[in-house]
Design a protein around this motif. Structure first.
Motif, mmCIF file in Angstrom:
data_model
loop_
_atom_site.group_PDB
_atom_site.id
_atom_site.type_symbol
_atom_site.label_atom_id
_atom_site.label_comp_id
_atom_site.label_asym_id
_atom_site.label_seq_id
_atom_site.Cartn_x
_atom_site.Cartn_y
_atom_site.Cartn_z
ATOM 1 N N HIS A 108 -0.037 -11.257 7.973
ATOM 2 C CA HIS A 108 0.976 -10.415 7.148
ATOM 3 C C HIS A 108 2.125 -10.396 7.995
ATOM 4 C CE1 HIS A 108 -0.707 -7.001 9.179
ATOM 5 N NE2 HIS A 108 0.483 -6.523 9.404
ATOM 6 N N TRP A 121 5.671 -16.949 -1.256
ATOM 7 C CA TRP A 121 5.557 -16.652 0.196
ATOM 8 C C TRP A 121 4.778 -17.896 0.928
ATOM 9 C CZ3 TRP A 121 7.257 -11.881 1.740
ATOM 10 C CH2 TRP A 121 7.583 -10.836 0.517
ATOM 11 N N TYR A 153 -5.637 -10.597 5.186
ATOM 12 C CA TYR A 153 -4.519 -10.742 4.422
ATOM 13 C C TYR A 153 -4.345 -9.911 3.153
ATOM 14 C CZ TYR A 153 0.163 -12.093 2.461
ATOM 15 O OH TYR A 153 1.172 -12.174 1.706
ATOM 16 N N HIS A 156 -5.282 -6.290 3.321
ATOM 17 C CA HIS A 156 -4.154 -5.487 3.809
ATOM 18 C C HIS A 156 -3.022 -5.452 2.817
ATOM 19 C CE1 HIS A 156 0.011 -5.376 5.796
ATOM 20 N NE2 HIS A 156 -0.653 -4.529 6.648
ATOM 21 N N THR A 157 -2.705 -6.348 2.138
ATOM 22 C CA THR A 157 -1.737 -6.332 0.986
ATOM 23 C C THR A 157 -2.144 -5.337 -0.096
ATOM 24 O OG1 THR A 157 -1.320 -8.638 1.189
ATOM 25 C CG2 THR A 157 -0.509 -7.863 -0.701
ATOM 26 N N GLU A 160 -2.033 -1.695 1.302
ATOM 27 C CA GLU A 160 -0.557 -1.429 1.516
ATOM 28 C C GLU A 160 0.197 -1.287 -0.004
ATOM 29 O OE1 GLU A 160 0.648 -0.190 4.556
ATOM 30 O OE2 GLU A 160 -1.379 -0.516 5.305
ATOM 31 N N GLY A 162 0.903 -3.594 -1.773
ATOM 32 C CA GLY A 162 1.678 -4.921 -2.022
ATOM 33 C C GLY A 162 1.089 -5.448 -3.115
ATOM 34 N N VAL A 164 -1.074 -8.337 -4.563
ATOM 35 C CA VAL A 164 -2.044 -9.592 -4.153
ATOM 36 C C VAL A 164 -1.720 -11.023 -4.498
ATOM 37 C CG1 VAL A 164 -4.484 -10.042 -3.797
ATOM 38 C CG2 VAL A 164 -3.803 -7.698 -3.583
#
Length: 310
Positions: A108, A121, A153, A156-157, A160, A162, A164
């Motif tokens: 990330h 991304w 990643y 984490h996404t 947090e 975010g 996915v």
């Protein structure tokens, strides 16, 4: 009265191509593609160079993102062509996928958003990757470093809050070194672009042998899920013969849609864009959009984690 000549304008190759483009535009414009049940990780690979591998990676990714999905492109080719086409900075000072693989940097921290396509991304490649093959040799769990980085990643996404990614596309160098092995271990699916020319099937047989080696020793879930015929020229007998032979060998994997030779597709990277934003109405852009639609529909129709028979 002079006899009128028969009207054959509607049956010329150009007229047929224009009609086909119009059909694709009507069918696909504004369509939102279905989401897969879970993140699909596809390695885009072909050991033969010049088959449209990077071009396919970035344009399929852009088409999926434009149709409402979230996509991450991981560029592990030291040339960094995918990063260039997506308008992503990847000069030597940029933290890149090299730092992820060799230094253990979190994914990330290196991912950048594509400036032209929301939802797209990229983890860029820098020239440092050219030495990564040698540096990886001495590292612990050298074949699984990308797999672990992607898993971390995604976790984490999600943690947090975010978005996915629905798709992760890994663009490989045209060789079977440790970078490509990492890509095969990290993915469930292999996406193979095949150029409609004479030597295409020779390179494909060697690639399938290497995929079988990876399956046997490192990643039993890996399978060839998708084959896309690129640089297709309907005017030549050779393109048709190659297409027929590939479809005969891989009836379930080959996409119905093909990608024609296109000047617009070739021009787009020099402007730091994919053809999807450079010229969205070109035949190349519409073909990639149709191929991406087919890829998404297949992914939504079945569990993407279930290995297919090759």
């Amino acid at each position: 009265m002079a006899a009128s000549l028969p009207d054959t304008d509607h049956d010329t190759p150009l007229a047929r191509a224009v009609a086909e483009d119009a059909r694709k535009r009507i069918a696909l414009t504004g369509r939102v593609f279905p989401k897969p049940a879970q993140t699909r990780v596809l390695t885009v690979a072909n050991q033969k160079g010049g088959v449209g591998k990077t071009t396919t990676t970035v344009n399929i990714a852009a088409a999926l993102a434009q149709a409402g999905l979230t996509v991450l492109v991981i560029d592990i080719d030291p040339q960094g062509n995918a990063s260039t086409a997506l308008g992503i900075e990847h000069h030597a000072e940029v933290t890149s996928i090299y730092d992820v693989l060799v230094e253990g940097t979190a994914m990330h921290e290196v991912v950048q958003e594509c400036p032209d396509v929301p939802g797209l991304w990229c983890a860029p490649a820098t020239i440092d990757l050219a030495g990564a093959e040698i540096e990886l040799v001495s590292l612990v769990a050298r074949e699984t470093r990308l797999d672990k980085a992607i898993a971390a990643y995604l976790e984490h996404t999600a943690t947090e809050g975010g978005v996915v990614p629905d798709y992760v596309l890994i663009d490989c160098p045209p060789s079977l070194g440790l970078l490509t092995v990492n890509a095969f271990v990290a993915a469930q699916e292999v996406f193979i672009p095949i150029q409609c020319e004479y030597y295409a099937l020779e390179g494909l047989s060697q690639l399938l042998k290497n995929i079988e080696l990876i399956r046997s020793h490192l990643n039993p879930d890996l399978h060839v899920s998708t084959i896309l015929l690129t640089m297709y020229d309907g005017r030549t007998r050779l393109s048709a013969q190659v297409a027929d032979e590939v479809r005969a060998h891989f009836p379930d994997q080959v996409l119905r849609n093909t990608v024609p030779r296109s000047v617009r597709v070739s021009e787009a990277p020099s402007h730091g864009q994919t053809v999807m934003t450079y010229d969205p109405n070109s035949s190349g852009a519409l073909s990639y959009l149709a191929a991406a639609s087919e890829l998404a529909d297949r992914g939504a129709a079945s569990d993407p984690s279930a290995p297919a028979q090759n």
